[in-house]
Design a protein around this motif. Structure first.
Motif, short mmCIF file in Angstrom:
data_model
loop_
_atom_site.label_atom_id
_atom_site.label_comp_id
_atom_site.label_asym_id
_atom_site.label_seq_id
_atom_site.Cartn_x
_atom_site.Cartn_y
_atom_site.Cartn_z
N GLU A 3 87.68 4.59 55.24
CA GLU A 3 87.89 5.65 55.94
C GLU A 3 87.11 7.21 56.18
O GLU A 3 87.08 7.45 57.36
N HIS A 4 85.97 7.03 55.81
CA HIS A 4 84.89 7.73 55.84
C HIS A 4 84.59 7.65 56.71
O HIS A 4 84.03 8.91 57.93
N THR A 5 84.46 6.32 57.53
CA THR A 5 83.44 6.24 58.51
C THR A 5 84.26 6.77 59.90
O THR A 5 83.64 7.31 60.97
N LEU A 56 77.83 3.99 62.89
CA LEU A 56 76.88 2.82 61.90
C LEU A 56 76.22 3.54 60.84
O LEU A 56 75.19 3.19 60.09
N HIS A 57 75.83 4.87 61.18
CA HIS A 57 76.02 6.04 60.41
C HIS A 57 75.53 5.18 58.67
O HIS A 57 74.74 5.68 57.49
N ASP A 58 76.56 4.40 58.29
CA ASP A 58 76.28 4.10 56.43
C ASP A 58 77.07 2.64 56.18
O ASP A 58 76.90 2.43 55.29
N VAL A 59 77.01 2.15 57.56
CA VAL A 59 77.00 0.76 57.49
C VAL A 59 75.65 -0.13 56.36
O VAL A 59 75.84 -1.05 55.85
N GLY A 60 74.91 0.77 56.22
CA GLY A 60 73.30 0.68 55.57
C GLY A 60 73.75 -0.12 53.95
O GLY A 60 73.51 -0.50 52.40
N LYS A 61 75.00 0.88 52.98
CA LYS A 61 75.99 1.11 51.78
C LYS A 61 76.20 0.21 51.35
O LYS A 61 76.26 -0.74 50.28
N LEU A 62 76.62 -1.13 52.53
CA LEU A 62 76.95 -2.10 52.21
C LEU A 62 76.43 -3.39 51.16
O LEU A 62 76.33 -3.45 50.43
FE LIG Z 1 78.66 9.47 54.99
#
Ligand SMILES: [Fe+2]
Length: 140
Positions: A60-62, A97-103
């Motif tokens: 949802e955030h992405t 892609l801005h938060d994909v690293g959170k995985l």
């Molecule tokens: Fe974010």
């Protein structure tokens, strides 16, 4: 996996350049494979660990960030006319892609998402760079 990502995050389809769209989706696919998270996990994964019990998940955030970025670009286009040009596909790819690293920043302990050991060492702005082609991998 690609079809499911397009279904749950249809904003990928707003990227008009097919190569940029494909590469952007591929980063998510690679991140999911390397991190081991399932689509059910993503639906439960909070977008941040800094807010206790947030009901907004990372999907949802992405999606919201991508749509906000488009709205901002539209306002810039109207207000600044030709002074500032925004490449819409780059903008969308960055937003998706801005938060994909959170995985890689999270792990699940007793049903709760917490910071992983990797996440304590490497925050998502850096681990995301490692997912890009020719830059290595956070798991290697
Ligand atoms: Fe974010």
């Amino acid at each position: 996996m690609r079809e499911e990502l397009l279904r749950i995050m249809p904003e990928f389809k707003l990227i008009k350049d097919s190569q940029i769209q494909k590469k952007t989706i591929n980063v998510w696919i690679e991140a999911m494979k390397k991190s081991g998270w399932t689509f059910d996990d993503l639906r439960q994964m909070p977008f941040t660990l800094l807010i206790e019990r947030t009901s907004v998940n990372i999907i949802e955030h992405t999606r919201a960030v991508a749509r906000c970025a488009l709205e901002i670009a539209e306002v810039f286009g109207k207000e600044y006319d030709e002074k500032i040009r925004v490449n819409r596909d780059y903008l969308l790819a960055g937003a998706m892609l801005h938060d994909v690293g959170k995985l890689f920043e999270y792990k699940k302990v007793k049903g709760k998402f917490v910071k992983s050991e990797e996440g304590k060492l490497l925050r998502h702005p850096i681990s995301e760079l490692l997912l890009l082609p020719n830059t290595g991998s956070p798991r290697k």
